[in-house]
Design an enzyme around this catalytic site. Structure first.
Site: not given
Ligand code: GDP
Ligand code: MN
Length: 401
Positions: A105, A192
């Protein structure tokens, strides 16, 4: 404003980030054609992904892999029209399927409290970061970019080592800096990548290489900066926006829906916030923030009234106008007109001071509306509006607990 994945990926590509080639399809035939192209040039599989502005598409069945054009068309047919968290899928992204070895991530976002760009990275990719933050808070690494110089190379390297991507150092540094560049170039408040994949490719000679690739992309743009980005404004997906927000934008009204039951119509953002604070202090709860703007005319007032009444929770309406450029009589006329047209009748408390306040008072009195009270001070107006809202939500019989 949230961007669809395919738009977000275009912005990433523009900054040189590793994103696979992709196509967008709105019917199975288009998906088949795109799949054919990717499979022909060597992809073992293609991935078909629902394009909706909600997360968790994978879990909802909105991400599927296919090995043939026919299979791709069938997957697209399944996904298109699917309902994911209340949103109907109208488009799918088709891309070469990645052979993902591991999922990480990585994101950067505007951290208002520190007034810096905050990077978040984790080896626990592919799952919602909010869940990771609650269940395994230590699994997330946080790092603020330098406020003037941006993300420095050594900072990016720190992130890489902390999440265990030291063996992909160069790639990781380029990607992290690319996220920062994407954020700045587009006035984004969030960029993101989840997952950032370690992807395996097998060369024609059988050699296996592992590289980092942005498998998913989520970008939100600061709404207040959109005037600087007409090209991004075009990416707005009206199908997925609240009709109330669309109407407010068209009318040039700043409208934000809230949880309470007292509708607010105020001119000026500062006065609107003050009004909301006073409602709270008096024991009520505002149903919205609404700034009708400086020189509001009757039609704008009527439009604002429709937005307020579109919320079924609204039990009373508080109008607070400080007439400067806005003329009190114009506002009053707009209010009377709007009330004569509306189907739902909600009690209203009006306080208009400043320019032509006396004329406004006459117009409101002449309207002879029993559910329309006036007030001269803001405190008085707030007291009345809160009292009306409380009375209308009190249990039948009025028995006190
Ligand atoms: P989200 O569920 O809405 O966040 O959608 P993602 O794009 O993140 O996809 C969800 C999951 O599908 C990812 O975490 C991957 O595990 C998987 N996935 C997405 N694209 C591919 C791909 O090209 N190949 C493989 N094998 N899996 C993929
Ligand atoms: Mn994802």
């Amino acid at each position: 404003m949230k961007l669809q994945e395919y738009h977000a990926k275009r912005l990433l590509l523009a900054q040189g980030l590793p994103v696979s080639d992709f196509a967008v399809a709105s019917n199975p035939t288009e998906a088949r054609t795109a799949a054919e192209r990717f499979l022909e040039i060597g992809a073992g599989k293609v991935v078909i992904k629902a394009q909706v502005l909600v997360g968790g598409r994978g879990k909802a069945g909105g991400v599927k892999l296919a090995s043939t054009p026919e299979e791709a068309a069938a997957c697209a047919a399944q996904i298109l029209g699917m309902d994911i968290k209340g949103t109907t899928v109208r488009r799918v992204l088709v891309a070469p399927g990645a052979d993902i070895v591991a999922e990480y991530y990585l994101s950067c976002l505007l951290d208002r409290s520190s007034r810096r760009v905050l990077f978040m990275a984790s080896a626990d990719g592919g799952v919602e970061i909010e869940v990771v933050a609650v269940e395994r808070p230590d699994a997330i690494v946080y790092l603020h970019a330098h406020p003037l110089l941006g993300l420095l190379d050594y900072q990016a390297r720190v992130l890489a080592f902390k999440v265990g991507l030291g063996n992909h150092l160069r790639e990781f540094v380029a990607i992290a800096k690319g996220l920062y560049a994407t954020m700045i170039a587009n006035d984004a408040d969030l960029v993101e990548i989840n997952p950032l994949g370690v992807v395996r490719t097998v060369g024609t000679d059988g050699t296996i290489t592992e590289t980092l690739e942005c498998i998913d992309a989520k970008i939100t743009i600061d709404d207040s900066a959109l005037v600087r980005h007409p090209d991004l404004e075009l990416m707005r997906d009206l199908d997925e926006e609240d009709p109330v927000d669309i109407a407010a934008r068209e009318q040039g009204l700043s409208f934000i829906k809230l949880e309470g039951n007292i509708g607010c119509m105020v001119n000026g953002a500062g006065l609107a916030m003050t009004t909301m604070d006073l409602i709270k202090r008096a024991g009520g709860a505002p149903a919205n923030f609404l700034d009708v703007g400086g020189g509001a005319k009757a039609d704008k007032v009527a439009a604002a009234m429709r937005l307020i009444l579109a919320d079924p929770n609204v039990r009373s309406i508080l109008v607070n106008i400080f007439g400067g450029i806005a003329r009190g009589d114009e506002i009053a006329r707009g209010l009377v007109e709007a009330r004569s047209m509306q189907e739902r009748h909600v009690p209203m408390v009006v306080r208009i001071v400043g320019t032509n306040a006396d004329l406004a008072a006459q117009i409101l009195a002449r309207a002879g509306d029993a559910d329309l009270q006036t007030a001269t001070s803001l405190d008085e107006a707030v007291q009345k509006a809160v009292a009306v809202a409380l009375a209308s939500t009190a249990p039948v019989g009025g028995a006190a607990a």
